[in-house]
Motif scaffolding. Structure first.
Motif, PDB file in Angstrom:
ATOM      1  N   UNK A   1       0.820  -1.218   0.000  1.00 56.70           N
ATOM      2  CA  UNK A   1       0.000   0.000   0.000  1.00 56.70           C
ATOM      3  C   UNK A   1       0.856   1.271   0.000  1.00 56.70           C
ATOM      4  N   UNK A   2       2.045   1.188   0.636  1.00 59.25           N
ATOM      5  CA  UNK A   2       2.874   2.381   0.790  1.00 59.25           C
ATOM      6  C   UNK A   2       3.549   2.851  -0.513  1.00 59.25           C
ATOM      7  N   UNK A   3       3.610   1.962  -1.507  1.00 64.21           N
ATOM      8  CA  UNK A   3       4.435   2.263  -2.691  1.00 64.21           C
ATOM      9  C   UNK A   3       3.974   3.532  -3.420  1.00 64.21           C
ATOM     10  N   UNK A   4       4.935   4.404  -3.698  1.00 60.25           N
ATOM     11  CA  UNK A   4       4.655   5.643  -4.433  1.00 60.25           C
ATOM     12  C   UNK A   4       4.894   5.378  -5.915  1.00 60.25           C
ATOM     13  N   UNK A   5       3.973   5.848  -6.758  1.00 65.60           N
ATOM     14  CA  UNK A   5       4.089   5.653  -8.209  1.00 65.60           C
ATOM     15  C   UNK A   5       4.470   6.984  -8.870  1.00 65.60           C
ATOM     16  N   UNK A   6       5.460   6.955  -9.734  1.00 64.12           N
ATOM     17  CA  UNK A   6       5.795   8.166 -10.505  1.00 64.12           C
ATOM     18  C   UNK A   6       5.965   7.804 -11.970  1.00 64.12           C
ATOM     19  N   UNK A   7       5.705   8.788 -12.825  1.00 61.12           N
ATOM     20  CA  UNK A   7       5.865   8.585 -14.266  1.00 61.12           C
ATOM     21  C   UNK A   7       6.906   9.549 -14.823  1.00 61.12           C
ATOM     22  N   UNK A   8       7.658   9.046 -15.787  1.00 63.68           N
ATOM     23  CA  UNK A   8       8.669   9.866 -16.464  1.00 63.68           C
ATOM     24  C   UNK A   8       8.135  10.369 -17.809  1.00 63.68           C
ATOM     25  N   UNK A   9       6.816  10.364 -17.967  1.00 61.78           N
ATOM     26  CA  UNK A   9       6.259  10.787 -19.262  1.00 61.78           C
ATOM     27  C   UNK A   9       6.800  12.147 -19.708  1.00 61.78           C
ATOM     28  N   UNK A  10       7.039  12.282 -21.025  1.00 61.20           N
ATOM     29  CA  UNK A  10       7.547  13.561 -21.539  1.00 61.20           C
ATOM     30  C   UNK A  10       6.419  14.521 -21.869  1.00 61.20           C
ATOM     31  N   UNK A  11       5.342  14.000 -22.451  1.00 67.87           N
ATOM     32  CA  UNK A  11       4.348  14.908 -23.030  1.00 67.87           C
ATOM     33  C   UNK A  11       2.944  14.743 -22.456  1.00 67.87           C
ATOM     34  N   UNK A  12       2.736  13.696 -21.660  1.00 67.84           N
ATOM     35  CA  UNK A  12       1.400  13.505 -21.086  1.00 67.84           C
ATOM     36  C   UNK A  12       1.380  14.154 -19.702  1.00 67.84           C
ATOM     37  N   UNK A  13       0.201  14.376 -19.153  1.00 68.78           N
ATOM     38  CA  UNK A  13       0.139  14.886 -17.775  1.00 68.78           C
ATOM     39  C   UNK A  13      -0.426  13.779 -16.875  1.00 68.78           C
ATOM     40  N   UNK A  14       0.030  13.736 -15.609  1.00 65.46           N
ATOM     41  CA  UNK A  14      -0.346  12.597 -14.759  1.00 65.46           C
ATOM     42  C   UNK A  14      -1.848  12.396 -14.595  1.00 65.46           C
ATOM     43  N   UNK A  15      -2.643  13.487 -14.617  1.00 62.77           N
ATOM     44  CA  UNK A  15      -4.088  13.297 -14.399  1.00 62.77           C
ATOM     45  C   UNK A  15      -4.726  12.477 -15.517  1.00 62.77           C
ATOM     46  N   UNK A  16      -4.038  12.350 -16.676  1.00 67.64           N
ATOM     47  CA  UNK A  16      -4.603  11.553 -17.772  1.00 67.64           C
ATOM     48  C   UNK A  16      -4.753  10.082 -17.382  1.00 67.64           C
TER      49      UNK A  16
END
Ligand code: NAD
Length: 306
Positions: free
Chosen positions: A114-129
């Motif tokens: 449950x504790x795991x933090x998720x991050x994205x390295x996307x260049x052109x998308x925004x995280x809310x997508x």
């Protein structure tokens, strides 16, 4: 979770960026699990990471005996359940497709603590997508890297649902792997450096496509005033002219702006002559010795390239 609780980092996608980011994390003492589609891809990625390590040694950024320890900290698996076991932090470098990213995050949401933090390295998308589809939107934000060989600047971009403590944690984590953190207060189409760079490209292309000044003089102006070793067209060669054209043409189509269309057409002339930039040694300049890096370029004594 505090920074000191982060021990295991999982990298989703072991391509160009995943290899770099994974290596960087292991170099700073984290245990890393690389996840990709197959054993073959992962074996190749591990070989490339070792090569990247040799490059870090050649630049004096790590000592030769450190490389073995760094590589020992990196494991790789095509099994999501195994990769997710005991994961504290995930950075995703999968292809630039929101559906694909969402799908893989959803799988990891099932298997991760449950504790795991998720991050994205996307260049052109925004995280809310794809935040909701990760299954843990409050623990999700963008953590965007540039090429780690040449830059130590990252962007942290939360979406409206990211918990403030997670923003702080992602920022602390990025600092712990030697990065300068640029915090975006809100989602934006384009990170801070990328947004400024694309405006510079757009201005330079507008000047050239309208016949106001030559490519060389535009670069000369930037280099001379800013005391830079390269100007906007030289940088476009580094990025790759097909990439710059694709983005310019996309926005020309989306906005209907005739100037952007003219800029895209200006770039297309170079692509049609197979001048792709540094990648095939011919773009606005010819490589490996582009005119802008030769003596006499700034003063205009060097002849202009055709
Ligand atoms: N290349 C850059 O300069 C750069 C810089 C910053 C951010 N980014 C972003 O990083 C991300 C990755 O870019 P890249 O250049 O490393 O791409 P890449 O194509 O080199 O790597 C993508 C990897 O994802 C793997 N993959 C594909 N589908 C998968 C799946 N379903 N499950 C697991 N793995 C899968 C591929 O096998 C590949 O190894 C993109 O979002 C891109 O926008 C790229």
């Amino acid at each position: 979770m505090k920074l000191s609780d982060i021990k295991k980092v999982v990298i989703l996608g072991a391509g160009t960026m995943g290899q770099q980011i994974g290596f960087l994390c292991a170099m700073h003492g984290y245990n890393v699990a690389l996840y990709d589609l197959s054993r073959e891809i992962l074996d190749e990625a591990m070989k490339r990471m070792e090569k990247l390590g040799s490059w870090f040694i050649s630049m004096g950024r790590i000592k030769p005996d450190q490389l073995v320890d760094i590589m020992v900290r990196i494991e790789s698996t095509p099994d999501p359940e195994e990769a997710a076991k005991d994961a504290d932090f995930i950075n995703e470098s999968l292809p630039e497709d929101p559906e694909l990213k969402a799908r893989v995050f959803a799988v990891f949401n099932e298997f991760c603590p449950e504790r795991t933090v998720f991050t994205t390295n996307t260049s052109t998308l925004v995280p809310s997508m794809f935040a909701e589809k990760t299954g843990r939107p409050q623990k999700f934000a963008a953590l965007h890297f540039h090429d780690v060989r040449t830059s130590n600047v990252v962007d942290v971009m939360p979406h409206p649902g990211t918990a403030p403590v997670i923003v702080d944690l992602v920022r602390d984590f990025a600092k712990s792997i030697g990065q300068i953190v640029i915090l975006l207060h809100r989602e934006n189409n384009g990170y801070v450096f990328n947004a400024m760079l694309s405006s510079l490209f757009s201005s330079a292309l507008t000047l050239a496509s309208n016949g106001v000044a030559s490519v060389e003089d535009i670069d000369r102006s930037w280099m001379g005033v800013m005391h830079m070793p390269i100007g906007p067209f030289g940088i476009m060669d580094q990025v790759g002219l097909s990439t710059v054209w694709t983005i310019t043409d996309f926005w020309a189509g989306k906005t209907g702006d005739p100037q952007l269309k003219a800029n895209a057409d200006f770039l297309k002339q170079y692509l049609d002559k197979d001048r792709l930039g540094f990648k095939n040694m011919r773009g606005f300049y010819s490589y490996p010795n582009p005119a802008y890096s030769e003596q006499g370029f700034l003063s205009g004594e060097r002849k202009t390239e055709e």
